[in-house]
Motif scaffolding. Structure first.
Motif, PDB file in Angstrom:
ATOM      1  N   SER A   1       0.826  -1.213   0.000  1.00  0.00           N
ATOM      2  CA  SER A   1       0.000   0.000   0.000  1.00  0.00           C
ATOM      3  C   SER A   1       0.858   1.261   0.000  1.00  0.00           C
ATOM      4  N   SER A   2       2.056   1.156   0.561  1.00  0.00           N
ATOM      5  CA  SER A   2       2.951   2.323   0.599  1.00  0.00           C
ATOM      6  C   SER A   2       3.719   2.521  -0.698  1.00  0.00           C
ATOM      7  N   GLY A   3       3.444   1.702  -1.689  1.00  0.00           N
ATOM      8  CA  GLY A   3       4.052   1.869  -3.003  1.00  0.00           C
ATOM      9  C   GLY A   3       5.288   1.030  -3.255  1.00  0.00           C
ATOM     10  N   ILE A   4       5.606   0.148  -2.343  1.00  0.00           N
ATOM     11  CA  ILE A   4       6.767  -0.737  -2.511  1.00  0.00           C
ATOM     12  C   ILE A   4       6.306  -2.002  -3.237  1.00  0.00           C
ATOM     13  N   SER A   5       6.928  -2.301  -4.356  1.00  0.00           N
ATOM     14  CA  SER A   5       6.512  -3.458  -5.162  1.00  0.00           C
ATOM     15  C   SER A   5       6.972  -4.764  -4.528  1.00  0.00           C
ATOM     16  N   PHE A   6       6.402  -5.834  -5.015  1.00  0.00           N
ATOM     17  CA  PHE A   6       6.723  -7.170  -4.508  1.00  0.00           C
ATOM     18  C   PHE A   6       8.203  -7.496  -4.703  1.00  0.00           C
ATOM     19  N   PHE A   7       8.750  -7.142  -5.877  1.00  0.00           N
ATOM     20  CA  PHE A   7      10.151  -7.441  -6.158  1.00  0.00           C
ATOM     21  C   PHE A   7      11.101  -6.589  -5.324  1.00  0.00           C
ATOM     22  N   GLN A   8      10.676  -5.370  -4.958  1.00  0.00           N
ATOM     23  CA  GLN A   8      11.503  -4.553  -4.080  1.00  0.00           C
ATOM     24  C   GLN A   8      11.556  -5.135  -2.668  1.00  0.00           C
ATOM     25  N   ILE A   9      10.435  -5.717  -2.259  1.00  0.00           N
ATOM     26  CA  ILE A   9      10.374  -6.315  -0.925  1.00  0.00           C
ATOM     27  C   ILE A   9      11.311  -7.525  -0.823  1.00  0.00           C
ATOM     28  N   ILE A  10      11.302  -8.347  -1.861  1.00  0.00           N
ATOM     29  CA  ILE A  10      12.101  -9.587  -1.808  1.00  0.00           C
ATOM     30  C   ILE A  10      13.511  -9.391  -2.370  1.00  0.00           C
ATOM     31  N   LYS A  11      13.874  -8.175  -2.766  1.00  0.00           N
ATOM     32  CA  LYS A  11      15.190  -7.925  -3.357  1.00  0.00           C
ATOM     33  C   LYS A  11      16.337  -8.366  -2.449  1.00  0.00           C
ATOM     34  N   PRO A  12      16.372  -7.991  -1.161  1.00  0.00           N
ATOM     35  CA  PRO A  12      17.497  -8.451  -0.314  1.00  0.00           C
ATOM     36  C   PRO A  12      17.530  -9.974  -0.174  1.00  0.00           C
ATOM     37  N   LEU A  13      16.346 -10.593  -0.130  1.00  0.00           N
ATOM     38  CA  LEU A  13      16.293 -12.049  -0.033  1.00  0.00           C
ATOM     39  C   LEU A  13      16.788 -12.692  -1.319  1.00  0.00           C
ATOM     40  N   PHE A  14      16.468 -12.058  -2.445  1.00  0.00           N
ATOM     41  CA  PHE A  14      16.911 -12.573  -3.742  1.00  0.00           C
ATOM     42  C   PHE A  14      18.436 -12.508  -3.853  1.00  0.00           C
ATOM     43  N   LEU A  15      19.015 -11.380  -3.423  1.00  0.00           N
ATOM     44  CA  LEU A  15      20.473 -11.234  -3.471  1.00  0.00           C
ATOM     45  C   LEU A  15      21.153 -12.232  -2.526  1.00  0.00           C
ATOM     46  N   PHE A  16      20.526 -12.436  -1.356  1.00  0.00           N
ATOM     47  CA  PHE A  16      21.081 -13.410  -0.409  1.00  0.00           C
ATOM     48  C   PHE A  16      21.001 -14.823  -0.987  1.00  0.00           C
ATOM     49  N   SER A  17      19.931 -15.114  -1.718  1.00  0.00           N
ATOM     50  CA  SER A  17      19.778 -16.433  -2.348  1.00  0.00           C
ATOM     51  C   SER A  17      20.825 -16.650  -3.431  1.00  0.00           C
ATOM     52  N   ILE A  18      21.157 -15.579  -4.164  1.00  0.00           N
ATOM     53  CA  ILE A  18      22.220 -15.678  -5.177  1.00  0.00           C
ATOM     54  C   ILE A  18      23.549 -16.025  -4.503  1.00  0.00           C
ATOM     55  N   CYS A  19      23.806 -15.408  -3.338  1.00  0.00           N
ATOM     56  CA  CYS A  19      25.033 -15.726  -2.588  1.00  0.00           C
ATOM     57  C   CYS A  19      25.038 -17.193  -2.162  1.00  0.00           C
ATOM     58  N   ILE A  20      23.867 -17.696  -1.769  1.00  0.00           N
ATOM     59  CA  ILE A  20      23.765 -19.107  -1.367  1.00  0.00           C
ATOM     60  C   ILE A  20      24.030 -20.008  -2.565  1.00  0.00           C
ATOM     61  N   VAL A  21      23.516 -19.629  -3.748  1.00  0.00           N
ATOM     62  CA  VAL A  21      23.750 -20.412  -4.968  1.00  0.00           C
ATOM     63  C   VAL A  21      25.246 -20.483  -5.274  1.00  0.00           C
ATOM     64  N   ILE A  22      25.915 -19.340  -5.202  1.00  0.00           N
ATOM     65  CA  ILE A  22      27.362 -19.292  -5.474  1.00  0.00           C
ATOM     66  C   ILE A  22      28.122 -20.135  -4.444  1.00  0.00           C
ATOM     67  N   PHE A  23      27.734 -19.996  -3.180  1.00  0.00           N
ATOM     68  CA  PHE A  23      28.381 -20.782  -2.121  1.00  0.00           C
ATOM     69  C   PHE A  23      28.152 -22.278  -2.340  1.00  0.00           C
ATOM     70  N   SER A  24      26.924 -22.647  -2.697  1.00  0.00           N
ATOM     71  CA  SER A  24      26.593 -24.061  -2.903  1.00  0.00           C
ATOM     72  C   SER A  24      27.423 -24.660  -4.033  1.00  0.00           C
ATOM     73  N   PHE A  25      27.558 -23.930  -5.144  1.00  0.00           N
ATOM     74  CA  PHE A  25      28.344 -24.446  -6.264  1.00  0.00           C
ATOM     75  C   PHE A  25      29.817 -24.554  -5.889  1.00  0.00           C
ATOM     76  N   SER A  26      30.348 -23.513  -5.236  1.00  0.00           N
ATOM     77  CA  SER A  26      31.767 -23.537  -4.845  1.00  0.00           C
ATOM     78  C   SER A  26      32.032 -24.668  -3.860  1.00  0.00           C
ATOM     79  N   PHE A  27      31.116 -24.859  -2.930  1.00  0.00           N
ATOM     80  CA  PHE A  27      31.274 -25.931  -1.946  1.00  0.00           C
ATOM     81  C   PHE A  27      31.227 -27.296  -2.628  1.00  0.00           C
ATOM     82  N   SER A  28      30.293 -27.460  -3.571  1.00  0.00           N
ATOM     83  CA  SER A  28      30.164 -28.737  -4.287  1.00  0.00           C
ATOM     84  C   SER A  28      31.357 -29.011  -5.185  1.00  0.00           C
ATOM     85  N   ASN A  29      31.961 -27.963  -5.692  1.00  0.00           N
ATOM     86  CA  ASN A  29      33.040 -28.135  -6.663  1.00  0.00           C
ATOM     87  C   ASN A  29      34.407 -28.291  -6.010  1.00  0.00           C
ATOM     88  N   TYR A  30      34.616 -27.643  -4.874  1.00  0.00           N
ATOM     89  CA  TYR A  30      35.955 -27.646  -4.283  1.00  0.00           C
ATOM     90  C   TYR A  30      36.036 -28.435  -2.967  1.00  0.00           C
TER      91      TYR A  30
END
Length: 435
Positions: free
Chosen positions: A91-120
Motif C-alpha cells: 500500500s505504501s508503493g513498494i513493489s513485490f520485487f523490491q520487498i524480496i530484493k534483499p532475499l533474492f540477493l542473499f539467495s544468489i550468494c547461497i547459490v554461489i556458495f553451494s556451487f563452490s562448496f560442491s566443486n571444491y
C-alpha cells in the motif's frame, strides 16, 4: 528502505540457520543408522567417529541448503502476510520485487556458495570419507573374549574360555589352530595369561598346565593320520592381531570415482572416456572390415583338393571369434558408458544442486504469501512436501540417466528447468496479485 531490507533479511536468515542445522542433524542421523552395523563393536576411537561425522555432514550440505531456503522463504513471507505487513508495504508503493530484493540477493550468494562448496570441498570430503569408510568396514570387530563362547575373529585360530579371572588371566581355555584350513592342533590348558604387545599387533598367550593335540601323517598304511599328545607345564603362543587395527590406506585408490572430482577433472575424464569409446568402435570396425576383405587365395585355388569339413570348420571358427569379440566389445562399451553417465551426472549435479536453492526461493516466497502462516507449523509441512516432490523427480531422472534410459539434459536438467519455470510463473503471479 535500508532498515526494511535489513529487517527482512534478518527475518530470513534466522529460520534459515535453524532449518539448515536441523536438516543436517536429521540427515546425519540417517547416515549413522545406515552404517551402524559397520561401526558398532569395532573399538573405534572417538576422534574417528567425529571425523566421519564431519565428512558426512559436509556431503549433506548441497541437500540441506535448498530445503533451508525453501522453508525460510515460506516462513518469512508467511510472517509478513500473517501480520498484514506485506499488504502495508504494498500500500505504501513498494513493489513485490523490491520487498524480496534483499532475499533474492542473499539467495544468489547461497547459490554461489553451494556451487563452490560442491566443486571444491565436496570432492575432497568424499575422497576422505570413502577412504575412511572403506578402512572401517574392512576392520575386524574389537578383540573381546566372552565366557563359554568361541572367538573366531583371529586369523587361523579360535579361542574359548570358561572362566575369566581378570583382564589378563583365565581358566580352562581351549585354542584351535586351523591356520592350514583344517584343525591340525588343539591346546587345552587349565590356566592362561594373555597380554597384548606394546604396539597391539600381537597377542602373547602363556598356557599353564595343559595338553596339546596335533595331527600328523602316519607311516602305517591303514591309518590316514596319527594324533600326537603332549603334556606341558608352560607353552607360549603369539597370535597376530594386526587385522583388528584400523589401517588408514591411501586416498589415491578412490580418485577415479566421479564424486571425488571437481568440474575440471570431470570434464577431462569425460573427454578421455569419449575418445576411448570412439577409438574402440573404430578399431573394431577396422578389424572386421579387414577380416572380411581378407582373400585367402591359396584356399580358393585349391578348393577342390581341400576337405570340405575343414573349410566349414574354419568359417565357423571365424564367425565364433567375431561374435565373441563383438560381445566382449559390447560389454566393455556398456561398462564405459555407465561410467561416462556417472561422470556426466556428477558434473551436472554440481550446477543443478546450486540452482535448486534459487528454485526453492522462487517457489517458497509465493507459497508463503498464499498460506499466510509463519512459524514451524504449516510452513514445515508445505516445504517438506514441495521439496520431496522436486527431490524425488530429480533422483528418478538421475537414476534413469545412469541406466542410459534418458539423456543427461532430460534426466538432470529437465526437473530443474520445469521447477524453475514454475517458480518464475508463480512469482510473477504474486507480483500481479493473482495469488
Amino acid at each position: 528502505m535500508k532498515k526494511l531490507n535489513k529487517s527482512i533479511l534478518i527475518a530470513f536468515i534466522k529460520p534459515f540457520i535453524y532449518t539448515f542445522s536441523i536438516v543436517i542433524f536429521i540427515l546425519l542421523m540417517q547416515f549413522l543408522w545406515k552404517y551402524i552395523d559397520d561401526l558398532i563393536g569395532k573399538g573405534l576411537e572417538l576422534s574417528l567417529i567425529f571425523e566421519l561425522m564431519l565428512y558426512a555432514s559436509c556431503t549433506l550440505v548441497p541437500i540441506a541448503l535448498p530445503l533451508a531456503v525453501l522453508l525460510s522463504s515460506i516462513m518469512t513471507m508467511g510472517n509478513l502476510s500473517e501480520k498484514s505487513e506485506f499488504i502495508a508495504l504494498k500500500s505504501s508503493g513498494i513493489s513485490f520485487f523490491q520487498i524480496i530484493k534483499p532475499l533474492f540477493l542473499f539467495s544468489i550468494c547461497i547459490v554461489i556458495f553451494s556451487f563452490s562448496f560442491s566443486n571444491y570441498i565436496i570432492p575432497y570430503v568424499n575422497l576422505k570419507n570413502t577412504n575412511l569408510m572403506y578402512d572401517i568396514i574392512h576392520k575386524k570387530l574389537a578383540f573381546s573374549l566372552e565366557e563359554g563362547v568361541f572367538f573366531n575373529e583371529i586369523d587361523g585360530f579360535s579361542l574359548k574360555i570358561e572362566k575369566k579371572i581378570d583382564d589378563h588371566n583365565f581358566e580352562d581355555i581351549i585354542i584351535l589352530d586351523h591356520s592350514e584350513k583344517t584343525v591340525k592342533k588343539t591346546f587345552i590348558s587349565q590356566k592362561a595369561n594373555m597380554k597384548m604387545s606394546k604396539d597391539e599387533n600381537y597377542l602373547n598367550i602363556n598356557l599353564l598346565n595343559g595338553t596339546s593335540y596335533s595331527e600328523n601323517e602316519c607311516f602305517e598304511k591303514n591309518k590316514s593320520n596319527c594324533q600326537i599328545t603332549t603334556q606341558f607345564d608352560r607353552f607360549s603362543l603369539k597370535l597376530d592381531l594386526s587385522s583388528f587395527k584400523l589401517n588408514r590406506g591411501s586416498s589415491d585408490r578412490f580418485t577415479n570415482k566421479a564424486k571425488t572430482m571437481d568440474t575440471s577433472q570431470l570434464n577431462t575424464v569425460i573427454d578421455s572416456v569419449k575418445k576411448n569409446i570412439n577409438f574402440q568402435k573404430n578399431d573394431f570396425k577396422k578389424n572386421i572390415y579387414q577380416s572380411l576383405q581378407k582373400n585367402e587365395k591359396k584356399d580358393i585355388r585349391n578348393i577342390n583338393q581341400l576337405d570340405e569339413q575343414i573349410i566349414i570348420k574354419r568359417v565357423q571358427n571365424k564367425i565364433k571369434n567375431s561374435l565373441y569379440s563383438l560381445n566382449h566389445l559390447n560389454r566393455e562399451l556398456k561398462r564405459k558408458k555407465q561410467y561416462l553417465n556417472k561422470l556426466k551426472v556428477e558434473l551436472n549435479k554440481k550446477h543443478t544442486n546450486a540452482l535448486a536453492c534459487m528454485i526453492m526461493f522462487l517457489i517458497g516466497i509465493p507459497l508463503g504469501g498464499v498460506i499466510k502462516k509463519g512459524g514451524f507449523g504449516l510452513p514445515v509441512i508445505i516445504s517438506i512436501i514441495s521439496f520431496l516432490i522436486y527431490h524425488i523427480i530429480s533422483i528418478t531422472g538421475e537414476k534413469l540417466v545412469k541406466k542410459d534410459v534418458l539423456d543427461v539434459f532430460y534426466g538432470i536438467w529437465g526437473p530443474t528447468i520445469i521447477f524453475f519455470i514454475i517458480g518464475i510463473i508463480i512469482s510473477i503471479s504474486m507480483q500481479k496479485e493473482k495469488l
